[in-house]
Design an enzyme around this catalytic site. Sequence first.
Site, PDB file in Angstrom:
ATOM      1  CE  LYS A  11      35.002   1.932  67.143  1.00  8.84           C
ATOM      2  NZ  LYS A  11      34.682   2.538  65.538  1.00  8.84           N
ATOM      3  CE  LYS A  22      30.570   6.063  73.817  1.00 12.46           C
ATOM      4  NZ  LYS A  22      31.841   5.957  73.256  1.00 12.46           N
ATOM      5  CE  LYS A  27      27.385   5.084  65.851  1.00 12.74           C
ATOM      6  NZ  LYS A  27      27.308   6.037  64.515  1.00 12.74           N
TER       7      LYS A  27
HETATM    8  P1  TYM Z   1      31.291   8.537  66.200  1.00 15.83           P
HETATM    9  O1  TYM Z   1      30.239   8.578  64.436  1.00 15.83           O
HETATM   10  O2  TYM Z   1      31.518   7.424  67.035  1.00 15.83           O
HETATM   11  O3  TYM Z   1      29.995   9.927  67.175  1.00 15.83           O
HETATM   12  C1  TYM Z   1      29.655  11.124  66.471  1.00 15.83           C
HETATM   13  C2  TYM Z   1      28.968  12.048  67.391  1.00 15.83           C
HETATM   14  O4  TYM Z   1      28.399  11.740  68.531  1.00 15.83           O
HETATM   15  C3  TYM Z   1      28.565  11.739  69.703  1.00 15.83           C
HETATM   16  N1  TYM Z   1      28.035  11.454  70.571  1.00 15.83           N
HETATM   17  C4  TYM Z   1      28.011  10.699  71.841  1.00 15.83           C
HETATM   18  N2  TYM Z   1      27.909  11.902  71.999  1.00 15.83           N
HETATM   19  C5  TYM Z   1      27.363  11.895  73.423  1.00 15.83           C
HETATM   20  N3  TYM Z   1      26.223  11.075  74.248  1.00 15.83           N
HETATM   21  C6  TYM Z   1      27.165   9.758  73.081  1.00 15.83           C
HETATM   22  N4  TYM Z   1      27.179   8.511  74.408  1.00 15.83           N
HETATM   23  C7  TYM Z   1      27.477   9.150  71.697  1.00 15.83           C
HETATM   24  N5  TYM Z   1      27.602   8.859  71.535  1.00 15.83           N
HETATM   25  C8  TYM Z   1      28.604   9.376  70.318  1.00 15.83           C
HETATM   26  C9  TYM Z   1      30.206  11.221  69.314  1.00 15.83           C
HETATM   27  O5  TYM Z   1      31.093  11.969  70.117  1.00 15.83           O
HETATM   28  C10 TYM Z   1      30.561  12.316  68.269  1.00 15.83           C
HETATM   29  O6  TYM Z   1      30.288  13.599  68.067  1.00 15.83           O
HETATM   30  N6  TYM Z   1      35.543   9.882  64.952  1.00 15.83           N
HETATM   31  C11 TYM Z   1      34.502   9.830  65.051  1.00 15.83           C
HETATM   32  C12 TYM Z   1      34.096  10.409  63.806  1.00 15.83           C
HETATM   33  C13 TYM Z   1      35.247  11.634  62.949  1.00 15.83           C
HETATM   34  C14 TYM Z   1      34.961  12.550  63.391  1.00 15.83           C
HETATM   35  C15 TYM Z   1      35.838  13.291  62.656  1.00 15.83           C
HETATM   36  C16 TYM Z   1      34.230  13.697  64.256  1.00 15.83           C
HETATM   37  C17 TYM Z   1      35.625  11.558  61.897  1.00 15.83           C
HETATM   38  N7  TYM Z   1      36.285  12.268  61.686  1.00 15.83           N
HETATM   39  C18 TYM Z   1      36.443  14.578  62.426  1.00 15.83           C
HETATM   40  C19 TYM Z   1      35.692  15.208  64.052  1.00 15.83           C
HETATM   41  C20 TYM Z   1      35.742  15.263  63.481  1.00 15.83           C
HETATM   42  C21 TYM Z   1      33.027   8.960  65.351  1.00 15.83           C
HETATM   43  O7  TYM Z   1      33.596   8.245  65.803  1.00 15.83           O
HETATM   44  O8  TYM Z   1      31.933   9.387  66.128  1.00 15.83           O
END
Ligand code: TYM
Length: 342
Positions: A118, A201, A204
Site C-alpha cells: 500500500k 487479486k 477495489k
Molecule cells: P478488506 O476490507 O480488504 O477485505 C475484507 C475481506 O474480504 C476479503 N477479500 C477477498 N477474499 C477473496 N478474494 C479477494 N479478491 C478478496 N479481497 C478481499 C479479505 O480477505 C477480507 O476477509 N484488514 C482487513 C479488515 C480487518 C479485519 C480485522 C479482518 C480489520 N480488522 C479483524 C478480520 C479481523 C481488510 O483490509 O479487509
Amino acid sequence: MTEAAFTPRVFSGIQPTGHLHLGNYLGALKRFVETQNEGVESLYCMVDLHAITVWQEPEALRRATRELTAGFIASGLDPEKSILFNQSQVAEHAQLAWIFNCVARMGWMKRMTQFKDKAGKHAEQASLGLFAYPALMAADILVYHATHVPVGEDQKQHLELTRNIAAKFNHDYGVDFFPDTQPVIEGAATRVMSLRDGEKKMSKSDSSDMSRINLTDDADTIAKKIRKAKTDPAPLPEAPDGLLDRPEARNLVNIYAALSDRSVDQVMGEMGGKPFSEFKPALADLAVDRIAPISTEMERLMQDPAEIDCILARGADRARGIAAPILHRTYEIVGMVGAGGA
Ligand code: TYM
C-alpha cells in the site's frame, strides 16, 4: 473472568472503502453468513478506523460505512443474530491497540507485505496509522477474545501477527489471557482474482471496473463483465489439474464452485471439456442469480440510513458489553492504576 477457557467466538471486519466486490463476498461475507447460521456467537465490524489509514473524504466514509452495513444485511447477516457495528463506536478497539503498539516489535511490523504494497515507493509519506494497522487489527480480534476469524487469503499474515502479539503479551505478563486465534481461510474462493488478469487479486483499488463484480452492479453489468472476462482460447480442461497453469480459467471455475456451493471437482465433473462459449453464460446466469438480489436489497436498505445507524448503534452497545471487561482486565494485568489489582 476465567482465563484460558475460551468459548468459541467469531470476529471479522471489512473496510468501508469503495464498493464491496465478489472477492469480499465469496472470501468473507458469504462465509460470515454460514458461520452465523451455525449458531456461533459472531461479531462483524465495519472497520472505519482502519479505513482512515489512507485518506477518506468524510462524507464518502459515512456513506461507505452505511453501504457496507447494507451489504452485510443484504448478504444474509441478521443484526439480531450477529453483532454488526462500526469500529469507531467501540473505543475499546483503539484503547487495546495502543497496548498492542507497545507489544508488537518494529521488526514484525516492517515485514508486513500489505504495508509495503500500500505504501509502495512512498513509505515516508504513508501515515503512521497505516504502519500500525495490523496492531489495531489484532486489537479488533483480541478485545473480544475471538477464537476464529474468517477471512480471505490476503489477511493470513495479519492473523499470524495477531497470534504473535497475543503470545508475547501472555508471555511478558505471565498470563494465559489472550487466545490463540485461528484464521479460517476455507472454500474455493479465498483468493478471487481479477477478471482482466488471473494473476492479480480482485480488488477495489484496481482502476478497471471490468476487473471486478461489485455487489452494487445490476444484472446486465454482471453478465457483461463475465462475458468479457479474460480467458484463453482452449476449452476448459477435462480434469481439475488441467487448471493449474491456466489462472483465468481456474479463477472462473473457483467462482462458479463458490457461488454454487460445490467443490471444484464437482464443477469440473459437470463443466470439464466445455468451451467458454458454454461455460461463461452458465456462470453469468449463476452470478446474476446470486448477486443481483443482494444489490437490489442494498439499494432498498440505503433508502433508510437512519435505520442503518440504529442497527450500528445497537450492535456497538452489544459489542462494548463484551469488550469493556476484557479491556479492563488487560489494564489490570498491565498495571494501570484505577483498573484494580494490588
Ligand atoms: P478488506 O476490507 O480488504 O477485505 C475484507 C475481506 O474480504 C476479503 N477479500 C477477498 N477474499 C477473496 N478474494 C479477494 N479478491 C478478496 N479481497 C478481499 C479479505 O480477505 C477480507 O476477509 N484488514 C482487513 C479488515 C480487518 C479485519 C480485522 C479482518 C480489520 N480488522 C479483524 C478480520 C479481523 C481488510 O483490509 O479487509
